[in-house]
Every structure is written in structure tokens, then in C-alpha cells.
Design an enzyme around this catalytic site. Structure first.
Site, mmCIF file in Angstrom:
data_model
loop_
_atom_site.group_PDB
_atom_site.id
_atom_site.type_symbol
_atom_site.label_atom_id
_atom_site.label_comp_id
_atom_site.label_asym_id
_atom_site.label_seq_id
_atom_site.Cartn_x
_atom_site.Cartn_y
_atom_site.Cartn_z
ATOM 1 C CB SER A 528 56.834 -46.412 56.052
ATOM 2 O OG SER A 528 57.843 -45.545 55.613
ATOM 3 C CG ASP A 608 63.028 -50.879 53.886
ATOM 4 O OD1 ASP A 608 63.414 -49.904 53.213
ATOM 5 O OD2 ASP A 608 62.168 -50.788 54.775
ATOM 6 C CG HIS A 640 59.728 -49.132 52.640
ATOM 7 N ND1 HIS A 640 60.280 -49.161 53.902
ATOM 8 C CD2 HIS A 640 58.808 -48.129 52.672
ATOM 9 C CE1 HIS A 640 59.735 -48.219 54.657
ATOM 10 N NE2 HIS A 640 58.830 -47.587 53.933
#
Length: 721
Positions: A528, A608, A640
Site C-alpha cells: 500500500s 483491489d 488490497h
């Protein structure tokens, strides 16, 4: 390992949900377990679902029944059983035509409140079911007139929202019965409650059952760029529900998670100050129901509170919050706002005061072990006794080497900014006689407003790197939570600035205080925001042997137009791409791809929608076109995060195999490692990468030679005789 996820307490007992995965069948399920508080060793399994999972257990007000959510009949529904019962005594409470997402008992036991995803123009649940059933399956198109069109890992359905319903019930000794049809307490509000991704912590019922308070997110044209959750209340009179009253109308910043005091006089909830900023400090607000007044409790306490529960006397709140790399429990006194630390080690969540007692149950974990249920005794403001009640994974953990990390800190800049981090020793470090020989992994957390807290995680668990023979460095750079709001704010508008400096300085400091780390065998891994940082690192320095980018940003400017939550880039990059283009371009990793040279593993999930798959493909494309050694690991069914256990194993095998190759690491093979065969390195990667296959081939040749020789010998013998 098994996972304790959620639990409930009565005056005498605990019931909890445990997740388990069968490696042979691939089946994942949750079952319910219980034990008496007086004899925790008398652990008993309550449910054994043949299919689906049993979650969210809750005691009836008298503690005799347990209600829970289960998908054992297909969609999630509410089931109930006696605490002293078994599988044979489980009954489905009611066959609702739509799935049930969350629920709570009323304190008096005369109704339940549950949430379901429904069309807001429908007047009953059957209407939603009928619309879904009669939708033309031959048409796959969906028309949207406003944002958002998707969230996290799902496409949204126009006209649908999560609503709260009140269902009147009757109780018996062994089950509950529905009375009449459920009532939509949100009165056709065009709003979600719980909000997208939220749960039962977002609504509560007053002790006398005459009022319900809930968190709501209004669905309007500003939804995608607004953080303005609201607190509402509805009153219940003779089973009639009033129109919602907006309790938090004084602010457009986020408000969430109302909790009634046990005496019914107050509502505590959490509030932010700055609209549009999801990582602002959450502080405690108290609403006096009689005076209809609001006040902030402990306004000078510079920590962001994750949740609060009331003590049984209504004098205090037990709050949990990040602090200095731990997630601690605190006692907040309502009368004067004083804050007293209670549990300061590890990660501590889901605190539940035991009814009519000074005991408090909670989940506790650390970097060295996953969640277990613990209890402490609270005498005034002092914890006088603390005890572990479950030992859910002790037997399994005994098989593995666990490295407890020491904390360290360093000054990162000329302003004397102090930054905290952790260092894990690699497996078999004590057997080494060679200094500065061990490979190292630098782990970079996401968020960016998050932290490496002393708690167990099944994703990005440092112990997996440790067991592979790596030392691990994890740093909480500026932007991390638990070090004051100014420190957390330090990343906004400065993504590749102060956080990058902190990570580089922290790595250098860790090398300087250890004698065994090899500065030429370090790889950086991040997901991320950590994935963004990996791409940023690749354009700024060549100090790392390899990189791993999991679901990270490739282009911050394009990312604005593809993400599901616009308020995030608008705050982090200080405006819109067309009003402040420099804010987006300044920290754009794609501007520096011409500098990329470090071998990089790219990982991305198709589902995601926070950082869509195009970020991963673009990163891999740039690396391939530049001729930089690279590999793409693509998950078509993951979001994600990587949640499927088999995919998680593939993730760890691929990541660690990539590091093994580029650091020339030979994993330790002495028992109990590895528990499974390591992934084949990309290009060699240590002596075992070629020696084992060669030895196997030689062995096979020898076996074939012996068999042929015996056959020839037998033939010769037969001919002679």
C-alpha cells in the site's frame, strides 16, 4: 494457526468464535467455543458447522442463550442455541429473505437490532429480495449517476444501502421467536449504517431499550470525497420508532461509534475535528441525555482513540489507542478527563467489562503470539490482577522459533525528531561466528497513518522472514500513529520527504547498532503506502539488493482518478489534481522510472479498488521495459490484502524466494524449518538451488543402473541354466 476473532461475556461465561483452515480440504470455517469464567480449563466446543461459518456470538441478557450469525443455511442469518446446548439444539431464529450482516440484543431482551443491505425505497425486506430476483440476468450493465461506483473490493448497487432494523421478539428457555415484521428504524434515509466496512460497534441500544443510537454515512453526491459520518438517535415508544435525530449536527467532521452508559444518562462517541481527513485524531465526546449538552473528554490527550466501553459504574471509559509502537488500554475518567494507563504491552482490543463485576475481558497479542482472551481486575484506577484465560495456539507455537524484537529509537533530522522502530534477530543468529553476514529485510508499513505495533498479524508477519534466516527492521516513520497527532500529520503533503528520510536513517542506525547485519544484503518490502515507498526508493537510491512492492502506487496523479475514496488523495496531496498539480507530481514515483535499477517483485490483487490493478501492471511494465529484473505475482480473486490461506502461502513463498535469490540466502533447513518446501529461486540463489537437483538426478541414475544390472544378471543366469 487458529484465530480468535470475536467474543462475548456474561456474568459467568465467555463465548468466542475461532477461525480454522483445513490445509487438506482448503475449507475455512469459524466455530463457537465457550468456557466458564470460574473454570477456564473447561473449554467446550459449542458449534461444529458442516458448511459455512459461525461468527459474532452474543449472550442473551440473562446469559442462558447464545445468538450468532451463520452461513450454514446459505446466506448469513441469525441462529440461537442454549449455552448448555449442542449442535442438535441450534435453530434458525427467522428465515429473512436477505442476508443479515450484524445484530445486537436489546438489554431487556424484548427486541434485536440487525443490519441488512436493502433498497432504500422498499418498505419491507421481501421487496429487496424480489428486485434482486427479478433483475434480468441476461443484462450485465449497471448505470451510475454519481460516485462512488465501487468500494474496497465490491461494486456498489445503485439505490441500495445498509439499514438498521428493529425486530420484536419473545424469549423461551431454548430459543427466541420473532413478533411481527422488522421495522426499518432509518425511515428510508438515503444513508448507510453501519457505514461501508463498519460493524456492530457503530450502533447501540439504551439500557432501558427506549432509544437507539447509530453512525450513518449520508449517500449523496459528495460521498466519495467526504469523511463526514454522523451520529443519529431514534426513540422507541410502544414499539413505534421516531424519525432520526442528528445528534452531531455541530460538525461536518467524522463522528462514530456511540455507546450508552450503563446508567443510561450519557452517550460516549468518537469525533474528529477536521473534515476530509480520515486520519485525524479521534477524541472522546460525551452527550448528556437529560441536559442535551456535549463536551469533549480529555481534549489535551494527544492520542487517537480506536474504541471505548463504559465501566459498569458509568464513571469511566476504557479506551484503546496506539502509543509508542503498542496498542494500549487506558482508563479515562469522565468527571475530570484524567487518563490512566492500564495495559501497556502488546496489542489489546475488544475490551468487555464483565457484568456486575470489576473484571474486564479483552484480546491480547504481541509480535510473538496471536490473540488470546485475557482478563484483568480493576480496583479503582489500578489493575490488581491480570490473567490469561485461553492458550489457543500454544501447542503449535512450541514448534517454531519466535524472535521477540527489542524496540529502538533514533534522531532522524536536525529538528531532533525521534523515530521508533523494531529489530528482529534471525533464526540461528547465536550459532553464527561471522560478523556482518546476515541478510536483512526492511519492512515498510501501509497507511500511511498506521504503525508497526507489537501485535500478531497473519499478513506481513516478521517471524516468517526471521524463520527464513533474515534479520528484520521495521520503522515507524513520520505519518505513523501513536506518537502524537503532529507526528501522524507529518506525512501529508510530504510522502517522499520525511518518511523516506526516516526509513533511510533508521536503516543506517539499525546497521550501526548491530554487528551481524550485512549492509550489502538488504531488501525493502512494502504494501500500500509501503508499496508506494518501494517505487519511490527505486527512483532515489540503489542501496537495496532487491525490492518487493505489494499493491503500491505507481502514479499519484492518475491514482486520484482510479481510487474509490477521493478524500484520501485530496487531503494527502493538498487539493485536486487540477488545482494543485504540483502536489501530486512532487511525490509521483512514475517521474523517476528512468532511475529504476533495483530488482523488484510486484504483487497485486485484481479486486483491489483502493489501488487498482493498473498500478501493479504499470510498475511491472516500466521495470520490464527498462530491463530491470522483475517478476509479477497476480491474484485474480484477492483485494488490497491476500486473505485466502493458499494464496497467502504462495505470497510468502514468492516473496521469500525473491529475497533468497537477490541476497544469495541459503535458508536454514534444520528442524523445525522449513515446514514445507521453499519456492524455487528465480536464478539460482544458494547452493541448494543446484546441489539438491544434481544429487537427486545422480540417485535416480544409480537406481536405474542397479535395476538394469539385476535384469541382465537374471537373464544370464536363466540362459546358463
Amino acid at each position: 494457526l487458529k484465530r480468535i476473532s470475536d467474543f462475548s461475556v456474561s456474568e459467568t461465561d465467555v463465548v468466542f468464535s475461532s477461525y480454522a483452515w483445513n490445509e487438506k480440504t482448503g475449507i475455512r470455517s469459524n466455530s463457537l467455543w465457550t468456557f466458564p469464567l470460574s473454570q477456564p480449563q473447561k473449554l467446550r466446543q459449542l458449534t461444529v458447522p458442516r458448511q459455512g461459518s459461525d461468527t459474532s456470538p452474543q449472550f442473551s441478557p440473562d446469559g442462558k442463550l447464545v445468538a450468532f450469525l451463520s452461513s450454514r443455511s446459505g446466506d448469513n442469518q441469525i441462529f440461537v442455541m442454549p449455552l448448555k446446548g449442542s449442535e442438535a439444539s441450534i435453530v434458525q431464529f427467522y428465515h429473512y429473505p436477505v442476508p443479515i450482516d450484524h445484530f445486537k440484543w436489546s438489554p431487556k431482551g424484548d427486541f434485536i437490532v440487525f443490519s441488512a443491505y436493502v433498497y432504500t425505497n422498499c418498505t419491507n425486506l421481501t421487496c429487496t429480495s424480489d428486485i434482486d430476483r427479478t433483475t434480468d440476468s441476461m443484462k450485465s450493465g449497471t448505470i451510475y449517476d454519481s460516485l462512488p461506483v465501487r468500494h474496497w473490493d465490491q461494486w456498489l448497487t445503485p439505490g441500495k444501502a445498509s439499514h438498521l432494523f428493529l425486530q420484536l421478539i419473545d424469549l423461551s428457555e431454548t430459543r427466541i421467536f420473532a413478533k411481527g415484521s422488522p421495522i426499518d428504524i432509518m425511515n428510508s434515509m438515503n444513508a448507510d449504517s453501519p457505514t461501508l466496512g463498519g460493524g456492530s460497534e457503530q450502533f447501540d441500544i439504551s439500557p432501558n431499550g427506549t432509544e437507539i443510537s447509530f453512525t450513518a454515512q449520508i449517500i449523496d453526491h459528495e460521498l466519495a470525497w467526504s469523511t463526514g459520518w454522523r451520529i443519529y438517535t431514534v426513540s422507541i415508544t410502544n414499539h413505534n420508532v421516531s424519525s432520526p435525530n442528528w445528534l452531531s449536527s455541530h460538525t461536518s467532521a467524522r463522528c462514530q461509534n456511540p455507546k450508552y452508559s450503563p446508567d443510561g444518562t450519557m452517550i460516549a462517541y468518537l469525533e474528529m475535528d477536521r473534515p476530509g481527513y480520515e486520519a485525524d485524531r479521534l477524541h472522546i465526546m460525551i452527550y448528556d441525555r437529560a441536559q442535551k449538552t456535549l463536551k469533549s473528554i480529555a481534549p489535551a490527550w494527544d492520542r487517537s482513540v480506536e474504541s471505548v466501553v463504559w465501566t459498569n459504574d458509568s464513571f469511566h471509559l476504557i479506551a484503546d489507542a496506539d502509543e509508542d509502537g503498542r496498542h494500549k488500554l487506558f482508563l479515562v475518567t469522565v468527571s475530570d478527563g484524567s487518563v490512566t494507563p492500564l495495559i501497556q504491552n502488546g496489542t489489546n482490543v475488544l475490551q468487555h467489562p464483565v457484568p456486575n463485576s470489576n473484571l474486564v475481558a479483552f484480546l491480547h497479542s504481541s509480535f510473538s503470539y496471536p490473540n488470546d482472551i485475557w482478563l484483568f481486575r480493576l480496583e479503582g484506577k489500578i489493575v490488581t490482577e491480570i490473567k490469561q484465560y485461553t492458550f489457543w495456539n500454544n501447542e503449535e507455537l512450541q514448534k517454531f522459533y519466535i524472535s521477540p524484537p527489542p524496540s529502538f529509537s533514533f534522531v532522524s533530522d536536525s529538528n531532533d525528531t525521534r523515530v521508533q522502530g523494531w529489530i528482529w534477530d534471525p533464526y540461528r543468529l547465536n550459532e553464527s561466528i561471522v560478523d556482518a553476514s546476515w541478510p536483512v529485510a526492511l519492512l515498510i508499513h501501509g497507511g500511511p497513518q498506521s504503525a508497526w505495533n507489537d501485535g500478531w498479524s497473519f499478513r506481513w508477519n516478521p517471524q516468517l522472514w526471521v524463520s527464513r534466516g533474515y534479520g528484520v527492521i521495521a520503522i515507524n516513520p513520520r505519518g505513523s500513529t501513536g506518537f502524537g497527532q503532529a507526528f501522524s500529520d507529518g506525512v501529508s503533503g510530504d510522502w517522499g520527504g520525511a518518511p523516506f528520510i526516516d526509513l533511510m536513517n533508521g536503516t543506517s542506525y539499525a546497521l550501526s547498532i548491530t554487528s551481524w547485519m550485512n549492509p550489502d544484503r538488504i531488501c525493502a518490502c512494502g504494501g500500500s503506502f509501503g508499496g508506494f515507498m518501494v517505487n519511490w526508493i527505486n527512483g532515489q537510491t540503489n542501496r537495496f539488493s532487491c525490492l518487493v512492492n505489494h499493491d503500491g502506487d505507481f502514479d499519484t496523479r492518475y491514482g486520484y482518478f482510479s481510487t474509490d475514496e477521493l478524500w484520501f488523495p485530496e487531503w494527502e496531496f493538498k487539493g485536486l489534481p487540477w488545482t494543485n498539480p504540483d502536489g501530486y507530481e512532487k511525490w509521483n514515483p512514475s517521474r523517476f522510472v528512468q532511475n529504476w535499477k533495483t530488482p523488484t517483485l510486484v504483487i497485486h490483487g485484481e479486486r483491489d479498488y483502493r489501488l487498482p490493478i493498473t498500478d501493479g501492471i504499470a510498475t511491472f511494465t516500466a521495470l520490464q521495459r527498462l530491463g530491470v529484473p522483475s517478476r509479477l505475482l497476480y491474484f485474480p480473486t484477492e483485494n488490497h490484502w491476500v486473505l485466502n490461506p493458499r494464496n497467502s502461502i504462495l505470497w510468502y513463498d514468492t516473496v521469500l524466494g525473491w529475497l533468497d535469490h537477490w541476497t544469495n540466502n541459503t535458508p536454514p533447513f534444520a528442524p523445525p524449518f522449513p515446514t514445507r518446501a521453499p519456492v524455487t529461486p528465480v536464478r539460482g540463489g544458494g547452493i541448494y538451488a543446484w546441489l539438491v537437483p544434481v544429487l537427486c538426478a545422480i540417485g535416480l541414475i544409480v537406481i536405474v543402473f542397479i535395476l538394469v544390472y539385476k535384469l541382465l544378471l537374471k537373464k544370464s543366469y536363466d540362459e546358463v541354466n
